[in-house]
Motif scaffolding. Structure first.
Motif, mmCIF file in Angstrom:
data_model
loop_
_atom_site.group_PDB
_atom_site.id
_atom_site.type_symbol
_atom_site.label_atom_id
_atom_site.label_comp_id
_atom_site.label_asym_id
_atom_site.label_seq_id
_atom_site.Cartn_x
_atom_site.Cartn_y
_atom_site.Cartn_z
ATOM 1 N N LEU A 109 0.809 -1.211 0.000
ATOM 2 C CA LEU A 109 0.000 0.000 0.000
ATOM 3 C C LEU A 109 0.846 1.266 0.000
ATOM 4 C CD1 LEU A 109 -2.925 -0.828 2.460
ATOM 5 C CD2 LEU A 109 -3.121 -0.255 0.049
ATOM 6 N N ARG A 110 2.076 1.167 0.463
ATOM 7 C CA ARG A 110 2.892 2.366 0.600
ATOM 8 C C ARG A 110 3.139 3.058 -0.744
ATOM 9 N NH1 ARG A 110 7.755 1.264 4.916
ATOM 10 N NH2 ARG A 110 6.469 1.341 6.803
ATOM 11 N N ALA B 284 -12.207 24.193 -4.297
ATOM 12 C CA ALA B 284 -11.399 23.082 -4.808
ATOM 13 C C ALA B 284 -10.213 22.807 -3.906
ATOM 14 C CB ALA B 284 -10.941 23.396 -6.232
ATOM 15 N N ARG B 285 -9.603 23.889 -3.379
ATOM 16 C CA ARG B 285 -8.466 23.682 -2.465
ATOM 17 C C ARG B 285 -8.910 22.993 -1.170
ATOM 18 N NH1 ARG B 285 -3.682 25.815 -3.316
ATOM 19 N NH2 ARG B 285 -3.232 25.736 -1.081
ATOM 20 N N ALA B 286 -10.100 23.307 -0.706
ATOM 21 C CA ALA B 286 -10.603 22.645 0.511
ATOM 22 C C ALA B 286 -10.788 21.154 0.281
ATOM 23 C CB ALA B 286 -11.923 23.288 0.940
ATOM 24 N N HIS B 287 -11.333 20.800 -0.885
ATOM 25 C CA HIS B 287 -11.475 19.381 -1.207
ATOM 26 C C HIS B 287 -10.106 18.720 -1.327
ATOM 27 C CE1 HIS B 287 -15.780 19.302 -1.622
ATOM 28 N NE2 HIS B 287 -15.768 20.318 -2.504
ATOM 29 N N GLY B 288 -9.143 19.389 -1.939
ATOM 30 C CA GLY B 288 -7.798 18.830 -2.073
ATOM 31 C C GLY B 288 -7.124 18.621 -0.736
ATOM 32 N N GLU B 289 -7.314 19.566 0.182
ATOM 33 C CA GLU B 289 -6.714 19.429 1.523
ATOM 34 C C GLU B 289 -7.338 18.250 2.277
ATOM 35 O OE1 GLU B 289 -7.333 23.215 3.212
ATOM 36 O OE2 GLU B 289 -5.650 24.188 2.143
ATOM 37 N N ARG B 290 -8.659 18.092 2.132
ATOM 38 C CA ARG B 290 -9.290 16.939 2.788
ATOM 39 C C ARG B 290 -8.811 15.628 2.175
ATOM 40 N NH1 ARG B 290 -13.857 20.475 2.995
ATOM 41 N NH2 ARG B 290 -14.708 19.619 1.054
ATOM 42 N N LEU B 291 -8.631 15.606 0.855
ATOM 43 C CA LEU B 291 -8.104 14.399 0.202
ATOM 44 C C LEU B 291 -6.704 14.094 0.696
ATOM 45 C CD1 LEU B 291 -8.197 12.154 -1.934
ATOM 46 C CD2 LEU B 291 -7.439 13.844 -3.632
ATOM 47 N N LEU B 292 -5.875 15.137 0.808
ATOM 48 C CA LEU B 292 -4.505 14.939 1.286
ATOM 49 C C LEU B 292 -4.502 14.428 2.727
ATOM 50 C CD1 LEU B 292 -1.607 15.309 0.267
ATOM 51 C CD2 LEU B 292 -1.619 17.584 1.303
ATOM 52 N N ALA B 293 -5.411 14.940 3.544
ATOM 53 C CA ALA B 293 -5.490 14.483 4.944
ATOM 54 C C ALA B 293 -5.890 13.012 5.010
ATOM 55 C CB ALA B 293 -6.480 15.340 5.714
ATOM 56 N N GLN B 294 -6.821 12.598 4.162
ATOM 57 C CA GLN B 294 -7.229 11.193 4.162
ATOM 58 C C GLN B 294 -6.113 10.276 3.680
ATOM 59 O OE1 GLN B 294 -9.984 9.777 5.402
ATOM 60 N NE2 GLN B 294 -10.523 11.822 6.149
ATOM 61 N N ASP C 115 -2.930 10.888 4.058
ATOM 62 C CA ASP C 115 -1.987 10.813 5.180
ATOM 63 C C ASP C 115 -2.472 9.817 6.224
ATOM 64 O OD1 ASP C 115 -0.275 12.636 4.046
ATOM 65 O OD2 ASP C 115 -1.117 14.367 5.115
ATOM 66 N N ARG C 116 -3.781 9.809 6.467
ATOM 67 C CA ARG C 116 -4.331 8.863 7.438
ATOM 68 C C ARG C 116 -4.156 7.426 6.956
ATOM 69 N NH1 ARG C 116 -9.156 6.229 8.537
ATOM 70 N NH2 ARG C 116 -9.570 5.989 10.778
ATOM 71 N N LEU C 117 -4.386 7.149 5.677
ATOM 72 C CA LEU C 117 -4.181 5.810 5.134
ATOM 73 C C LEU C 117 -2.718 5.397 5.217
ATOM 74 C CD1 LEU C 117 -6.498 5.800 1.973
ATOM 75 C CD2 LEU C 117 -6.782 4.466 4.065
ATOM 76 N N THR C 118 -1.815 6.345 5.002
ATOM 77 C CA THR C 118 -0.389 6.036 5.098
ATOM 78 C C THR C 118 -0.012 5.648 6.524
ATOM 79 O OG1 THR C 118 0.095 7.582 3.289
ATOM 80 C CG2 THR C 118 1.935 6.942 4.709
ATOM 81 N N ARG C 119 -0.534 6.402 7.494
ATOM 82 C CA ARG C 119 -0.249 6.058 8.892
ATOM 83 C C ARG C 119 -0.842 4.706 9.259
ATOM 84 N NH1 ARG C 119 -1.372 11.617 9.555
ATOM 85 N NH2 ARG C 119 -3.515 11.136 10.202
ATOM 86 N N ASP D 53 -7.701 11.158 14.414
ATOM 87 C CA ASP D 53 -7.623 10.405 13.170
ATOM 88 C C ASP D 53 -6.857 9.106 13.335
ATOM 89 O OD1 ASP D 53 -5.166 11.475 13.641
ATOM 90 O OD2 ASP D 53 -4.881 12.348 11.642
ATOM 91 N N GLY D 54 -6.672 8.666 14.561
ATOM 92 C CA GLY D 54 -5.957 7.417 14.804
ATOM 93 C C GLY D 54 -6.828 6.211 14.484
ATOM 94 N N ALA D 55 -6.167 5.040 14.394
ATOM 95 C CA ALA D 55 -6.891 3.811 14.076
ATOM 96 C C ALA D 55 -7.197 2.982 15.309
ATOM 97 C CB ALA D 55 -6.066 2.979 13.087
#
Length: 368
Positions: free
Chosen positions: A167-168, A190-200, A202-206, A326-328
């Motif tokens: 997945l990495r 559009a930038r707000a949607h992009g920032e939320r996508l980037l945050a998600q 990052d969460r998947l990476t963690r 945002d932890g698992a």
């Protein structure tokens, strides 16, 4: 007829010829036959127990009889003399049998104790340890079951590790594309949607990193034993946060002398990093202290703390604290596994009287 001189006897006899005439008898035997002609074998004719035998040519017939009362007396006295020694030997026989069985099955008791005391993650085979040959199939069967269970767990852990590792690369590529898209976008929605996508992303990476760590821990990495200096371990882990934005909040409280325990430095590092990450994330900007004491390494913060009812729940996988994050919910469960495999105790408590602050510690040995 001929007679033998008078004497006390409990067995009498009679001898008859082919015509049924009495030819010989003991002095207590009657003159009349004890059994009628034609009757052979054993018979009870009170007060006698009689046996009759006739020669094949029929020329002689012998009757021998024993006094029934005397016979019963002999049987009773003989039984007493046979039973009394047995009763005397029974305790000695029982003690010898008990000692022999305990001695022969001592290895089975050791195997049972080893099965009861071993860690749930320890699937190594039981040693034969001079087990009696009759019980060796049971030990071999149990070891075969452990081997099958170990293969199944290895396949499951390998799948989790490979999945997290694979997945990495796509996550890193997706994050790079999201960053490029965000840099090329100037409209606020559009930038707000992009920032939320980037945050998600990052969460998947963690989360994938956590899954990879769990696969390493569940593979039994912490079952390995070597001397580990907790002071050196704390310095190495703290050094990894030097470039992090929260580095100023992380403080060390270390003794001058080494504190050495038996464990695996990689597994303990994973556990301590998770404790520090949790403390930095949930302490609301309060200082976080990495402390080493006698047979103990702890992470302490002065944040809002957690109520006692939630402390036990947080040790389970996918359980989160009362504060949204945002932890698992995998970090403390992983620390619990490392502590169990390392022979340590994982303590989690809010130490202050006002309910604030949180202390998470790995305690080795008998240290409270």
């Amino acid at each position: 007829s001929a007679e033998i001189g008078s004497h006390e006897e409990h067995v009498i006899y009679q001898v008859f010829d082919a015509r049924g005439r009495l030819r010989l008898r003991s002095h207590n035997a009657p003159a009349t036959p004890l059994l009628a002609p034609g009757i052979e074998g054993l018979r009870d004719e009170p007060p006698w127990h009689v046996v009759a035998l006739t020669r094949d040519d029929g020329r002689r017939r012998v009757l021998v009889a024993e006094d029934s009362a005397h016979r019963r007396q002999l049987l009773a006295s003989g039984g007493v003399w046979m039973v009394l020694p047995l009763l005397a030997l029974l305790p000695l026989t029982g003690a010898a049998l008990h000692w022999g069985l305990r001695s022969g099955l001592r290895s089975v008791e050791r195997a049972g104790s080893a099965m009861r005391l071993r860690d749930a993650a320890d699937l190594s085979p039981l040693p034969p340890d001079r087990t009696p040959s009759e019980l060796r199939p049971m030990i071999d069967g149990f070891n075969a079951l452990l081997a099958r269970q170990r293969d199944l767990l290895d396949a499951e852990r390998l799948f989790a590790a490979r999945s997290a590792h694979e997945l990495r690369t796509p996550l890193a590529a997706a994050r790079a594309q999201a960053q490029r898209l965000l840099a090329a976008t100037h409209e606020a929605p559009a930038r707000a949607h992009g920032e939320r996508l980037l945050a998600q992303l990052d969460r998947l990476t963690r989360l994938s990193s956590r899954l990879l760590q769990i696969a390493r821990v569940e593979s039994g990495i912490a079952l390995q034993r070597e001397p580990v200096d907790l002071v050196l371990l704390a310095r190495l882990v703290a050094d990894e946060y030097r470039a992090a934005p929260e580095a100023a909040r992380l403080r060390l409280a270390l003794p001058d002398a080494p504190v050495v325990v038996d464990g695996d430095i990689d597994a303990l590092s994973i556990a301590v990093r998770n404790l520090i990450d949790n403390a930095l994330k949930h302490s609301h900007g309060a200082p976080v202290v990495l402390r080493v004491a006698a047979q103990c390494i702890a992470v302490e913060d002065a944040g809002p703390g957690i109520d006692a009812a939630s402390l036990g729940r947080l040790r389970r996988p996918f359980e989160r604290g009362p504060v949204d994050s945002d932890g698992a919910g995998l970090g403390l469960a992983m620390v619990e596994s490392v502590a169990r495999q390392s022979g340590a105790r994982f303590e989690l408590q809010s130490p202050r009287a006002d309910g604030r602050g949180l202390r998470a510690a790995l305690v080795f040995g008998s240290q409270p």
